[in-house]
Design a protein around this motif. Structure first.
Motif, PDB file in Angstrom:
ATOM      1  N   ASN A  39       0.827  -1.203   0.000  1.00 46.94           N
ATOM      2  CA  ASN A  39       0.000   0.000   0.000  1.00 46.94           C
ATOM      3  C   ASN A  39       0.864   1.258   0.000  1.00 46.94           C
ATOM      4  O   ASN A  39       0.548   2.251  -0.663  1.00 46.94           O
ATOM      5  CB  ASN A  39      -0.920   0.025   1.233  1.00 46.94           C
ATOM      6  N   ALA A  40       1.971   1.201   0.755  1.00 45.64           N
ATOM      7  CA  ALA A  40       2.855   2.359   0.860  1.00 45.64           C
ATOM      8  C   ALA A  40       3.480   2.724  -0.485  1.00 45.64           C
ATOM      9  O   ALA A  40       3.707   3.901  -0.773  1.00 45.64           O
ATOM     10  CB  ALA A  40       3.941   2.084   1.896  1.00 45.64           C
ATOM     11  N   VAL A  41       3.749   1.717  -1.304  1.00 44.25           N
ATOM     12  CA  VAL A  41       4.350   1.974  -2.614  1.00 44.25           C
ATOM     13  C   VAL A  41       3.457   2.873  -3.462  1.00 44.25           C
ATOM     14  O   VAL A  41       3.941   3.754  -4.192  1.00 44.25           O
ATOM     15  CB  VAL A  41       4.632   0.638  -3.338  1.00 44.25           C
ATOM     16  N   LEU A  42       2.162   2.675  -3.352  1.00 41.09           N
ATOM     17  CA  LEU A  42       1.234   3.484  -4.149  1.00 41.09           C
ATOM     18  C   LEU A  42       1.193   4.939  -3.698  1.00 41.09           C
ATOM     19  O   LEU A  42       0.699   5.799  -4.416  1.00 41.09           O
ATOM     20  CB  LEU A  42      -0.179   2.891  -4.077  1.00 41.09           C
ATOM     21  N   TYR A  43       1.722   5.216  -2.500  1.00 38.59           N
ATOM     22  CA  TYR A  43       1.720   6.579  -1.967  1.00 38.59           C
ATOM     23  C   TYR A  43       3.103   7.214  -1.958  1.00 38.59           C
ATOM     24  O   TYR A  43       3.362   8.132  -1.183  1.00 38.59           O
ATOM     25  CB  TYR A  43       1.123   6.594  -0.554  1.00 38.59           C
ATOM     26  N   GLY A  44       4.024   6.708  -2.792  1.00 38.95           N
ATOM     27  CA  GLY A  44       5.283   7.404  -3.003  1.00 38.95           C
ATOM     28  C   GLY A  44       6.493   6.866  -2.285  1.00 38.95           C
ATOM     29  O   GLY A  44       7.553   7.498  -2.318  1.00 38.95           O
ATOM     30  N   LEU A 161      -8.935  -0.554   2.619  1.00 40.56           N
ATOM     31  CA  LEU A 161      -9.793   0.550   3.050  1.00 40.56           C
ATOM     32  C   LEU A 161      -9.024   1.531   3.927  1.00 40.56           C
ATOM     33  O   LEU A 161      -9.127   2.753   3.761  1.00 40.56           O
ATOM     34  CB  LEU A 161     -11.005   0.008   3.817  1.00 40.56           C
ATOM     35  N   LEU A 162      -8.246   0.981   4.882  1.00 42.21           N
ATOM     36  CA  LEU A 162      -7.488   1.836   5.785  1.00 42.21           C
ATOM     37  C   LEU A 162      -6.450   2.647   5.030  1.00 42.21           C
ATOM     38  O   LEU A 162      -6.282   3.851   5.267  1.00 42.21           O
ATOM     39  CB  LEU A 162      -6.806   0.968   6.854  1.00 42.21           C
ATOM     40  N   ALA A 163      -5.755   1.991   4.099  1.00 45.56           N
ATOM     41  CA  ALA A 163      -4.724   2.695   3.335  1.00 45.56           C
ATOM     42  C   ALA A 163      -5.337   3.787   2.464  1.00 45.56           C
ATOM     43  O   ALA A 163      -4.738   4.852   2.281  1.00 45.56           O
ATOM     44  CB  ALA A 163      -3.948   1.705   2.471  1.00 45.56           C
ATOM     45  N   SER A 164      -6.543   3.535   1.930  1.00 46.88           N
ATOM     46  CA  SER A 164      -7.191   4.570   1.114  1.00 46.88           C
ATOM     47  C   SER A 164      -7.550   5.778   1.966  1.00 46.88           C
ATOM     48  O   SER A 164      -7.480   6.921   1.511  1.00 46.88           O
ATOM     49  CB  SER A 164      -8.442   4.004   0.432  1.00 46.88           C
ATOM     50  N   GLY A 165      -7.925   5.517   3.247  1.00 46.71           N
ATOM     51  CA  GLY A 165      -8.226   6.628   4.151  1.00 46.71           C
ATOM     52  C   GLY A 165      -6.973   7.354   4.595  1.00 46.71           C
ATOM     53  O   GLY A 165      -6.923   8.595   4.598  1.00 46.71           O
ATOM     54  N   THR A 289      -0.944  -3.191  -7.368  1.00 47.36           N
ATOM     55  CA  THR A 289      -0.252  -2.699  -8.565  1.00 47.36           C
ATOM     56  C   THR A 289      -0.906  -3.236  -9.835  1.00 47.36           C
ATOM     57  O   THR A 289      -1.074  -2.504 -10.827  1.00 47.36           O
ATOM     58  CB  THR A 289       1.230  -3.117  -8.518  1.00 47.36           C
ATOM     59  N   ILE A 290      -1.274  -4.526  -9.820  1.00 47.63           N
ATOM     60  CA  ILE A 290      -1.942  -5.131 -10.977  1.00 47.63           C
ATOM     61  C   ILE A 290      -3.254  -4.415 -11.262  1.00 47.63           C
ATOM     62  O   ILE A 290      -3.593  -4.115 -12.417  1.00 47.63           O
ATOM     63  CB  ILE A 290      -2.176  -6.634 -10.731  1.00 47.63           C
ATOM     64  N   ILE A 291      -4.000  -4.120 -10.190  1.00 45.22           N
ATOM     65  CA  ILE A 291      -5.288  -3.441 -10.357  1.00 45.22           C
ATOM     66  C   ILE A 291      -5.067  -2.016 -10.857  1.00 45.22           C
ATOM     67  O   ILE A 291      -5.801  -1.528 -11.727  1.00 45.22           O
ATOM     68  CB  ILE A 291      -6.069  -3.447  -9.027  1.00 45.22           C
ATOM     69  N   LYS A 292      -4.057  -1.337 -10.340  1.00 50.91           N
ATOM     70  CA  LYS A 292      -3.778   0.028 -10.794  1.00 50.91           C
ATOM     71  C   LYS A 292      -3.444   0.055 -12.276  1.00 50.91           C
ATOM     72  O   LYS A 292      -3.802   0.996 -13.002  1.00 50.91           O
ATOM     73  CB  LYS A 292      -2.638   0.631  -9.979  1.00 50.91           C
ATOM     74  N   ASP A 293      -2.760  -0.988 -12.761  1.00 53.78           N
ATOM     75  CA  ASP A 293      -2.398  -1.058 -14.182  1.00 53.78           C
ATOM     76  C   ASP A 293      -3.617  -1.211 -15.085  1.00 53.78           C
ATOM     77  O   ASP A 293      -3.502  -1.073 -16.311  1.00 53.78           O
ATOM     78  CB  ASP A 293      -1.436  -2.233 -14.419  1.00 53.78           C
ATOM     79  N   LEU A 294      -4.786  -1.494 -14.484  1.00 52.19           N
ATOM     80  CA  LEU A 294      -6.017  -1.574 -15.278  1.00 52.19           C
ATOM     81  C   LEU A 294      -6.569  -0.191 -15.597  1.00 52.19           C
ATOM     82  O   LEU A 294      -7.559  -0.065 -16.322  1.00 52.19           O
ATOM     83  CB  LEU A 294      -7.078  -2.391 -14.526  1.00 52.19           C
ATOM     84  N   GLY A 295      -5.929   0.859 -15.032  1.00 50.26           N
ATOM     85  CA  GLY A 295      -6.337   2.220 -15.350  1.00 50.26           C
ATOM     86  C   GLY A 295      -6.922   2.981 -14.185  1.00 50.26           C
ATOM     87  O   GLY A 295      -7.485   4.067 -14.376  1.00 50.26           O
ATOM     88  N   TYR A 296      -6.774   2.461 -12.963  1.00 58.35           N
ATOM     89  CA  TYR A 296      -7.338   3.124 -11.791  1.00 58.35           C
ATOM     90  C   TYR A 296      -6.310   4.035 -11.142  1.00 58.35           C
ATOM     91  O   TYR A 296      -5.097   3.867 -11.328  1.00 58.35           O
ATOM     92  CB  TYR A 296      -7.808   2.087 -10.769  1.00 58.35           C
ATOM     93  N   THR A 297      -6.794   5.003 -10.349  1.00 59.23           N
ATOM     94  CA  THR A 297      -5.898   5.818  -9.533  1.00 59.23           C
ATOM     95  C   THR A 297      -5.441   4.984  -8.334  1.00 59.23           C
ATOM     96  O   THR A 297      -5.959   3.892  -8.090  1.00 59.23           O
ATOM     97  CB  THR A 297      -6.606   7.083  -9.019  1.00 59.23           C
ATOM     98  N   SER A 298      -4.493   5.524  -7.559  1.00 65.47           N
ATOM     99  CA  SER A 298      -3.973   4.780  -6.406  1.00 65.47           C
ATOM    100  C   SER A 298      -5.083   4.461  -5.415  1.00 65.47           C
ATOM    101  O   SER A 298      -5.198   3.327  -4.923  1.00 65.47           O
ATOM    102  CB  SER A 298      -2.870   5.587  -5.713  1.00 65.47           C
ATOM    103  N   ILE A 299      -5.902   5.436  -5.086  1.00 67.59           N
ATOM    104  CA  ILE A 299      -6.975   5.212  -4.110  1.00 67.59           C
ATOM    105  C   ILE A 299      -8.021   4.263  -4.682  1.00 67.59           C
ATOM    106  O   ILE A 299      -8.533   3.379  -3.984  1.00 67.59           O
ATOM    107  CB  ILE A 299      -7.600   6.561  -3.688  1.00 67.59           C
ATOM    108  N   GLN A 300      -8.352   4.392  -5.961  1.00 66.83           N
ATOM    109  CA  GLN A 300      -9.306   3.471  -6.590  1.00 66.83           C
ATOM    110  C   GLN A 300      -8.770   2.039  -6.583  1.00 66.83           C
ATOM    111  O   GLN A 300      -9.522   1.082  -6.360  1.00 66.83           O
ATOM    112  CB  GLN A 300      -9.596   3.918  -8.025  1.00 66.83           C
ATOM    113  N   ALA A 301      -7.465   1.905  -6.809  1.00 68.42           N
ATOM    114  CA  ALA A 301      -6.860   0.567  -6.790  1.00 68.42           C
ATOM    115  C   ALA A 301      -6.958  -0.044  -5.393  1.00 68.42           C
ATOM    116  O   ALA A 301      -7.229  -1.245  -5.243  1.00 68.42           O
ATOM    117  CB  ALA A 301      -5.403   0.650  -7.229  1.00 68.42           C
TER     118      ALA A 301
END
Length: 492
Positions: A39-44, A161-165, A289-301
């Motif tokens: 999760n942290a990777v998606l936030y930089g 959910l927690l990471a998205s928040g 990461t796989i889900i994000k590659d489908l075209g979603y933003t980090s939070i959407q993934a």
């Protein structure tokens, strides 16, 4: 001794009393603090610490080095120090280490914290599996093991959910979102560890929350299923405390531990778990990461990673309940592994269909998580006695987690968005698990048949008046041998 020793204690009520949901909380936090790096990777994280793809994978791998090596020593310490002391102590330290991950400023700092995170988490999985196996009969264990084991699927859902928040806190007090992920989740773990010191149960022989009558009932139930636990087994033959006898005792203990590995079934247990660790860890580390590659933003993934985990939990509980009712393990473990294999085949054959890819992730999550819990329970509860269960459970988890190292290098970023290498590796290890599980099932079936022939020969000799082993001798042999005794039958 029979269950008639109690007229006042209801067995169903006793089961409710000894059920140990606090272990789920402990295991849940361990998995959360281990996997939240995805999760942290998606936030930089990777960008802020200037990590190459190879360096990021090294941070995943270094976790498993001490994690694998410390499994067996940890289970030995668990029995010596008592579960509530050892497990809560380890939990407090890995919570502190996770918090420190949020404060690192370099690649070296991240490597160091991941190393110590693996060291302190080493006792969690085998320790909890060992403790659970000492409380329940085999026909009632699967759904409890699965609820415990698949609490990690709820972590995957909750963690997303927690990471998205927490990601919304990006920039608060000048900190990036990935730092807050580690700090908040690590601090929460420390607080929970302090409470669990008073809540984690010990072994049935020393559990203070049971009355003496209830402890006796638990003991009788388990002796009837798997024989004596051998909790007080000593290596020396008398109570003398001379230095020579103490040294001899230590040598015998080491020999007893090594003797466990003379059983080929111990190695099959590790192999079948290894086969499911690779796809399960690959999914846990790289699904966002796989889900994000489908075209979603980090939070959407993060949010889209939740439904497969939730579905996996309910699927696993239904499967486990059926397995307990039918008193059968192999077909369920192989069937769910095939489900995960089907998911990988879909990913390989339909790489450009986002809906098919997302559906395949459901199959992998459901199949891998369910099969892992089945294999752990099947193997652990087929062992009998403190020694074989403590060493066997630690070996299975320790050896199996070599798969975490393999999974970490299976999805290099250059392979995205199709990741054919990772999917192929996942499928290959699913097949390894299926083959190993089948070999284990054949092995215990043949062993049960061999023991049936021996018992039949003993009975025939007895009827003819031939000399036979006395009942007292037979019980002493059973107490020493556990699941290796001729009267023990493995559950298939």
């Amino acid at each position: 001794m029979s269950f008639s020793i109690s007229t006042t204690t209801n067995n169903a009520a006793l089961l409710w009393k000894i059920d140990v949901p606090v272990l789920c909380i402990l295991y849940l936090m361990a998995f959360l603090d281990r996997a939240n790096i995805s999760n942290a990777v998606l936030y930089g994280l990777q960008m802020d610490l200037h990590l190459t793809s190879l360096q990021y994978r090294a941070t995943l791998v270094i976790f498993f080095m001490p994690y694998i090596l410390a499994e067996i020593p940890s289970n030995i310490l668990l029995k010596r120090l008592s579960p509530n002391v050892w497990l809560s102590l380890c939990m407090g330290f890995f919570g502190l280490t996770s918090l420190c991950q949020g404060l690192v400023k370099s690649y070296g700092g991240l490597l160091t914290t991941r190393f110590f995170l693996g060291l302190f988490e080493a006792g969690m999985s085998p320790g909890c599996f060992y403790l659970l196996a000492m409380w329940y009969r085999r026909e009632e264990s699967m759904k409890r093991y699965t609820f415990f084991f698949c609490s990690t699927t709820l972590v995957g859902a909750f963690g997303g959910l927690l990471a998205s928040g927490i990601g919304q806190m990006d920039g608060v007090r000048g900190w990036r979102g990935w730092r807050w992920v580690f700090v908040i989740e690590g601090a929460t773990t420390i607080v929970i560890a302090a409470a669990l010191f008073f809540l984690v149960p010990n072994f049935p022989e020393t559990a203070k929350f049971l009355t003496s009558e209830e402890r006796e009932i638990v003991k009788v139930r388990l002796v009837d299923d798997v024989g004596e636990s051998q909790y007080d087994e000593r290596s020396d033959d008398n109570g003398n405390d001379t230095k020579a006898l103490e040294m001899n005792s230590r040598r015998r203990k080491i020999k007893n531990i090594l003797d466990v590995f003379k059983d080929y079934k111990i190695f099959l247990g590790g192999m079948m778990y290894l086969g499911m660790i690779v796809p399960a860890n690959g999914y846990a580390f790289f699904a966002p990461t796989i889900i994000k590659d489908l075209g979603y933003t980090s939070i959407q993934a993060q949010l889209h990673s939740v439904p497969p985990w939730v579905c996996a939990f309910f699927f696993a509980m239904i499967t486990a309940t059926l397995s307990d009712q039918l008193r059968h393990r192999w077909l369920f473990s192989v069937g769910t592994a095939m489900l995960a294999g089907t998911g990988f085949i879909m990913l390989l054959c339909i790489p450009q269909n986002p809906h098919a890819i997302y559906a395949a992730l459901f199959l992998i999550a459901c199949g891998a998580c369910t099969s892992m819990s089945l294999l752990v329970c099947w193997f652990n509860t087929n062992l009998a006695g403190h020694l074989r269960r403590s060493i066997g459970s630690a070996w299975q988890v320790g050896f199996g987690n070599i798969g975490g190292i393999i999974a970490a290098y299976s999805f290099p970023s250059k392979d995205g968005p199709y990741y054919r290498r990772g999917y192929s590796i996942g499928l290959a290890f699913v097949c390894l698990s299926i083959v190993s599980s089948t070999a284990y099932c054949i092995g215990i079936t043949l062993e049960n048949q061999r023991r049936d022939r021996i018992r039949a020969a003993d009975k025939e000799a007895s009827e003819k008046g031939s000399e036979k082993i006395s009942d007292g001798e037979r019980q002493r042999e059973k107490n020493r041998s556990g699941d290796l005794d001729v009267s023990y039958r493995y559950l298939r």
